[in-house]
Scaffold this motif. Sequence first.
Motif, PDB file in Angstrom:
ATOM      1  N   CYS A  23       0.849  -1.187   0.000  1.00  0.00           N
ATOM      2  CA  CYS A  23       0.000   0.000   0.000  1.00  0.00           C
ATOM      3  C   CYS A  23       0.888   1.241   0.000  1.00  0.00           C
ATOM      4  O   CYS A  23       1.841   1.346   0.772  1.00  0.00           O
ATOM      5  CB  CYS A  23      -0.866  -0.040   1.256  1.00  0.00           C
ATOM      6  SG  CYS A  23      -1.703   1.508   1.608  1.00  0.00           S
ATOM      7  N   CYS A  26       0.330   3.406   3.654  1.00  0.00           N
ATOM      8  CA  CYS A  26       0.930   2.969   4.929  1.00  0.00           C
ATOM      9  C   CYS A  26       2.277   2.270   4.711  1.00  0.00           C
ATOM     10  O   CYS A  26       3.059   2.154   5.647  1.00  0.00           O
ATOM     11  CB  CYS A  26      -0.025   2.038   5.679  1.00  0.00           C
ATOM     12  SG  CYS A  26      -0.392   0.507   4.803  1.00  0.00           S
ATOM     13  N   ARG A  29       0.918  -2.790   4.515  1.00  0.00           N
ATOM     14  CA  ARG A  29       0.019  -3.880   4.136  1.00  0.00           C
ATOM     15  C   ARG A  29      -0.046  -4.012   2.607  1.00  0.00           C
ATOM     16  O   ARG A  29       0.202  -3.039   1.892  1.00  0.00           O
ATOM     17  CB  ARG A  29      -1.383  -3.621   4.704  1.00  0.00           C
ATOM     18  CG  ARG A  29      -1.437  -3.674   6.222  1.00  0.00           C
ATOM     19  CD  ARG A  29      -2.806  -3.295   6.740  1.00  0.00           C
ATOM     20  NE  ARG A  29      -3.053  -1.875   6.645  1.00  0.00           N
ATOM     21  CZ  ARG A  29      -2.826  -0.989   7.619  1.00  0.00           C
ATOM     22  NH1 ARG A  29      -2.323  -1.401   8.762  1.00  0.00           N
ATOM     23  NH2 ARG A  29      -3.069   0.284   7.451  1.00  0.00           N
ATOM     24  N   CYS A  37      -4.347  -0.083   0.658  1.00  0.00           N
ATOM     25  CA  CYS A  37      -4.957  -1.244   1.319  1.00  0.00           C
ATOM     26  C   CYS A  37      -6.352  -0.891   1.847  1.00  0.00           C
ATOM     27  O   CYS A  37      -6.706   0.288   1.942  1.00  0.00           O
ATOM     28  CB  CYS A  37      -4.060  -1.738   2.452  1.00  0.00           C
ATOM     29  SG  CYS A  37      -4.015  -0.635   3.877  1.00  0.00           S
ATOM     30  N   CYS A  40      -6.395   1.515   4.976  1.00  0.00           N
ATOM     31  CA  CYS A  40      -6.116   2.928   4.665  1.00  0.00           C
ATOM     32  C   CYS A  40      -7.312   3.558   3.943  1.00  0.00           C
ATOM     33  O   CYS A  40      -7.684   4.692   4.236  1.00  0.00           O
ATOM     34  CB  CYS A  40      -4.867   3.064   3.801  1.00  0.00           C
ATOM     35  SG  CYS A  40      -3.355   2.822   4.739  1.00  0.00           S
TER      36      CYS A  40
HETATM   37 ZN   LIG Z   1      -2.396   1.028   3.769  1.00  0.00          ZN
END
Ligand SMILES: [Zn+2]
Length: 233
Positions: A23, A26, A29, A37, A40
């Motif tokens: 992602c 972030c 993930r 993700c 988020c």
């Molecule tokens: Zn994320």
Amino acid sequence: MVKALREWLQALEHLLLPPQALCELCRERPALDVGACRICLDSLSISWEKRTVQGYPYFSLFPYQGFGRSLIQSMKFEGRFEIAAALGFLLGLACREEPVLAGVDLLIPVPLAPARLKQRGFNQAALLADNIVGIWKRPICSHIVRTRDTKPQSGLPLEERKRNLRRAFAVLPGCSFQGKTCLIVDDVITSGQTFFAIARLIEQYGGKPLGLFAARTEMFGSEEVAEELPGVQ
Ligand SMILES: [Zn+2]
């Protein structure tokens, strides 16, 4: 020999099963196919909304609060370009689906004041526009410029914001807005006075202005918002 064989097998594995992209928001993930993700995306509280500033319509993707606010601040003040890539992609997807924007001819990133551009090194609005057109093909027009260094809009009362922007923008020669639908792009809309000033200018040159912002503030006018927007123009 064994090491070389192991490396070769790893390379083959990556070729057959490429590692899932992380992602971009972030960087922890695995990403869905929109580049971010699920957690988020949920934290952004995405809600595509159409509003107007003195009759000029604009769209925005999420409220400027919590996770969304910290992302925008990281993009601007820490130069995290991957956030611009992710937000630009999400905005491009939304634009593609929005019937009102189907007739947009040009994207116009809000120009930064020259001193601010020198200090920051990049214009976040231009960065977003570059990423939006990656999936929603439209030309970007950079013919609207700031004519002078205006005070940062944050912290100014509404009336002073309007005065601060008077004759702050101009159109460079070489670009016609006549009959064109122009989408003004920026990261955050607060009082809407910057958007209004540019929209009016485009209209004076025969174009039809619309706006596109990643985030919108909900409580303009409070001390709290003014303090929380150190870099918003
Ligand atoms: Zn994320």
